[in-house]
Design an enzyme around this catalytic site. Structure first.
Site, PDB file in Angstrom:
ATOM      1  N   TRP A 124      10.684  18.896  40.278  1.00  0.00           N
ATOM      2  CA  TRP A 124       9.683  19.816  40.676  1.00  0.00           C
ATOM      3  C   TRP A 124       8.966  20.198  39.322  1.00  0.00           C
ATOM      4  O   TRP A 124       9.778  21.344  38.943  1.00  0.00           O
ATOM      5  CB  TRP A 124       9.911  20.884  41.638  1.00  0.00           C
ATOM      6  CG  TRP A 124      10.558  20.407  42.973  1.00  0.00           C
ATOM      7  CD1 TRP A 124       9.784  20.043  43.962  1.00  0.00           C
ATOM      8  CD2 TRP A 124      11.716  19.931  43.417  1.00  0.00           C
ATOM      9  NE1 TRP A 124      10.339  19.395  44.969  1.00  0.00           N
ATOM     10  CE2 TRP A 124      11.672  19.474  44.833  1.00  0.00           C
ATOM     11  CE3 TRP A 124      12.972  20.094  42.934  1.00  0.00           C
ATOM     12  CZ2 TRP A 124      12.790  18.918  45.591  1.00  0.00           C
ATOM     13  CZ3 TRP A 124      13.973  19.810  43.425  1.00  0.00           C
ATOM     14  CH2 TRP A 124      13.877  19.294  44.775  1.00  0.00           C
ATOM     15  N   HIS A 172       7.812  23.824  46.915  1.00  0.00           N
ATOM     16  CA  HIS A 172       7.728  23.096  48.183  1.00  0.00           C
ATOM     17  C   HIS A 172       7.888  24.356  49.309  1.00  0.00           C
ATOM     18  O   HIS A 172       8.157  25.467  49.034  1.00  0.00           O
ATOM     19  CB  HIS A 172       8.762  22.050  47.862  1.00  0.00           C
ATOM     20  CG  HIS A 172      10.129  22.686  47.587  1.00  0.00           C
ATOM     21  ND1 HIS A 172      11.336  21.911  47.603  1.00  0.00           N
ATOM     22  CD2 HIS A 172      10.430  24.098  47.183  1.00  0.00           C
ATOM     23  CE1 HIS A 172      12.186  22.667  46.983  1.00  0.00           C
ATOM     24  NE2 HIS A 172      11.668  23.894  46.916  1.00  0.00           N
ATOM     25  N   ARG A 176       2.155  22.881  41.688  1.00  0.00           N
ATOM     26  CA  ARG A 176       2.845  22.398  40.680  1.00  0.00           C
ATOM     27  C   ARG A 176       2.353  22.043  39.298  1.00  0.00           C
ATOM     28  O   ARG A 176       1.190  21.933  39.228  1.00  0.00           O
ATOM     29  CB  ARG A 176       3.512  20.918  41.251  1.00  0.00           C
ATOM     30  CG  ARG A 176       4.265  20.795  42.577  1.00  0.00           C
ATOM     31  CD  ARG A 176       5.317  19.732  42.857  1.00  0.00           C
ATOM     32  NE  ARG A 176       5.798  19.898  43.912  1.00  0.00           N
ATOM     33  CZ  ARG A 176       6.119  18.976  44.695  1.00  0.00           C
ATOM     34  NH1 ARG A 176       6.084  17.667  44.456  1.00  0.00           N
ATOM     35  NH2 ARG A 176       6.932  19.167  46.129  1.00  0.00           N
ATOM     36  N   GLN A 200       2.195  21.217  52.237  1.00  0.00           N
ATOM     37  CA  GLN A 200       3.265  20.541  52.703  1.00  0.00           C
ATOM     38  C   GLN A 200       3.350  21.036  54.200  1.00  0.00           C
ATOM     39  O   GLN A 200       2.999  21.956  54.496  1.00  0.00           O
ATOM     40  CB  GLN A 200       4.463  20.647  51.780  1.00  0.00           C
ATOM     41  CG  GLN A 200       4.465  20.127  50.636  1.00  0.00           C
ATOM     42  CD  GLN A 200       6.006  20.033  49.909  1.00  0.00           C
ATOM     43  OE1 GLN A 200       6.814  21.111  50.363  1.00  0.00           O
ATOM     44  NE2 GLN A 200       6.246  19.210  48.918  1.00  0.00           N
ATOM     45  N   VAL A 255      19.866  18.727  51.004  1.00  0.00           N
ATOM     46  CA  VAL A 255      20.094  18.062  52.163  1.00  0.00           C
ATOM     47  C   VAL A 255      21.166  17.037  51.993  1.00  0.00           C
ATOM     48  O   VAL A 255      21.490  16.385  50.769  1.00  0.00           O
ATOM     49  CB  VAL A 255      19.074  17.147  52.678  1.00  0.00           C
ATOM     50  CG1 VAL A 255      17.934  18.209  53.585  1.00  0.00           C
ATOM     51  CG2 VAL A 255      18.186  16.441  51.707  1.00  0.00           C
ATOM     52  N   ALA A 276      15.776  19.096  57.809  1.00  0.00           N
ATOM     53  CA  ALA A 276      14.914  19.461  57.147  1.00  0.00           C
ATOM     54  C   ALA A 276      13.937  18.295  56.984  1.00  0.00           C
ATOM     55  O   ALA A 276      14.520  17.087  56.720  1.00  0.00           O
ATOM     56  CB  ALA A 276      15.009  20.372  56.156  1.00  0.00           C
TER      57      ALA A 276
END
Ligand code: PHE
Length: 347
Positions: free
Chosen positions: A156, A178, A204, A218, A261, A315
């Site tokens: 990112w 995000h 970003r 998003q 995740v 997620a």
């Protein structure tokens, strides 16, 4: 003298009657009552009037003088009224302008798509949540298992806020990269079961091109409950693609690394252009990478105060602008913020 006065009266009454405009009346008024006007001239002749006639002439003169004045004023009023009436008759007929069709306003294509997405997930019991746009490194990175110096931060490109003049540690604040910054905010605010969705702006430090914007939207789902599994992820991915892109769009999960995740997945949708055969858009693969997702990492659940031995969560995140590009066949993401009405009207 008496005769002269009556003669003047007769003559000017006629002229007043004939007058057609306010300008003409002004002329008559001046002729009568101006400095060198008829009335003044008459009064200059008074001394010549024999004494016995004066008591008669004086009132007659005054009566005729104010009579003519009144006539002029009345006629002025008449002309004005006729003017208004004429204006009334000439009134513009705006009913004709209805022949020109007004241009209809419409929702921005991305807004339209976002409304569809929200509707789709509202049906599954998800509610909207909002988290700060200006957030701390803690929520955007650290609590998501991305400590300082971790190479995953390079995924990112981040816009940091210069906090030198604020009472904050420099580098502490940033523009969220995000919507995943909402994950721990959600967990700390709500108790499971949790079905939340975030649809909002992210930022970003990007090199701008046809697929990259510095300000982007998003959509992210956070679903935490007992027994949530990858099967739910597969189902929700397919539910999303079918709902937005069409009934025949399948979803496929591929292993992909995101620090927050485990397991993480890249979510591919069957290419909407070639339906899996392989084309230019999908690079011959038959699939397009559309979303990122995974089972929420146990450490992230713990950071949010949720016991990972009892609960599990998923997620799932996607970029609505990228989806809109696909859905509407728009080749350059920058067009969406260009204000180009031709594009908006063609969709
Ligand atoms: N936040 C990730 C990104 O911006 C996407 C993502 C969301 C990945 C949810 C996994 C789970 O790239």
């Amino acid at each position: 003298m008496e005769e002269k006065i009556s003669q003047i009266q007769k003559e000017y009454l006629e002229e007043i009657q004939k007058a057609q405009s306010l300008k003409e009346l002004d002329g008559i008024f001046l002729e009568l009552f101006g400095k060198n006007g008829v009335v003044n001239k008459l009064s200059e002749e008074f001394p010549k009037v024999p004494k016995e006639e004066r008591p008669k002439i004086g009132p007659l003169f005054n009566q005729i003088k104010s009579g003519l004045e009144k006539e002029i004023e009345d006629k002025r009023e008449k002309i004005r009224e006729a003017g208004y009436q004429k204006l009334d008759e000439e009134k513009l007929d705006f009913s004709k302008s209805t022949q020109i069709k007004p241009r209809k306003g419409r929702l921005h294509p991305v807004t339209k798509l976002e409304k569809e997405i929200v509707n789709l997930f509202t049906k599954l019991g998800f509610s909207q949540f909002s988290a700060p746009h200006i957030d701390s490194e803690e929520y955007n990175f650290e609590l998501l298992n991305i400590p300082k110096g971790h190479p995953a931060r390079d995924l990112w490109d981040t816009l940091y806020i210069d906090t030198h003049n604020l009472k904050a540690t420099p580098g502490e604040l940033l523009l969220r990269t995000h919507t995943s910054n909402a994950q721990v905010w959600i967990m700390r605010e709500l108790k499971p079961p949790v079905r939340m969705m975030i649809i909002d702006r992210c930022f970003r430090y990007e090199n701008l091109d046809a697929r990259h914007e510095h300000t982007l939207d998003q959509f992210e789902i956070v679903y935490i409950d007992k027994g949530v599994s990858m099967a739910n992820l597969q189902y929700l991915s397919e539910y999303f693609f079918k709902g937005i892109l069409g009934a025949d769009i399948k979803a496929r999960l591929r292993p992909k690394y995101y620090p927050f995740v485990e397991p993480g997945a890249g979510v591919d949708g069957l290419c909407i252009f070639c339906k899996g055969k392989g084309c230019k858009v999908c690079g011959g693969m038959g699939w397009l990478e559309l979303a990122g997702a995974g089972m929420i990492h146990p450490k992230v659940l713990e950071n949010g105060g949720i016991d990972p031995s009892v609960y599990s969560g998923i997620a799932w995140g996607v970029g609505p602008e990228r989806m809109a590009m696909l859905k509407y066949g728009v080749e350059d993401i920058r067009l969406f913020k260009s204000g180009d009405l031709k594009l908006y009207e063609s969709i």
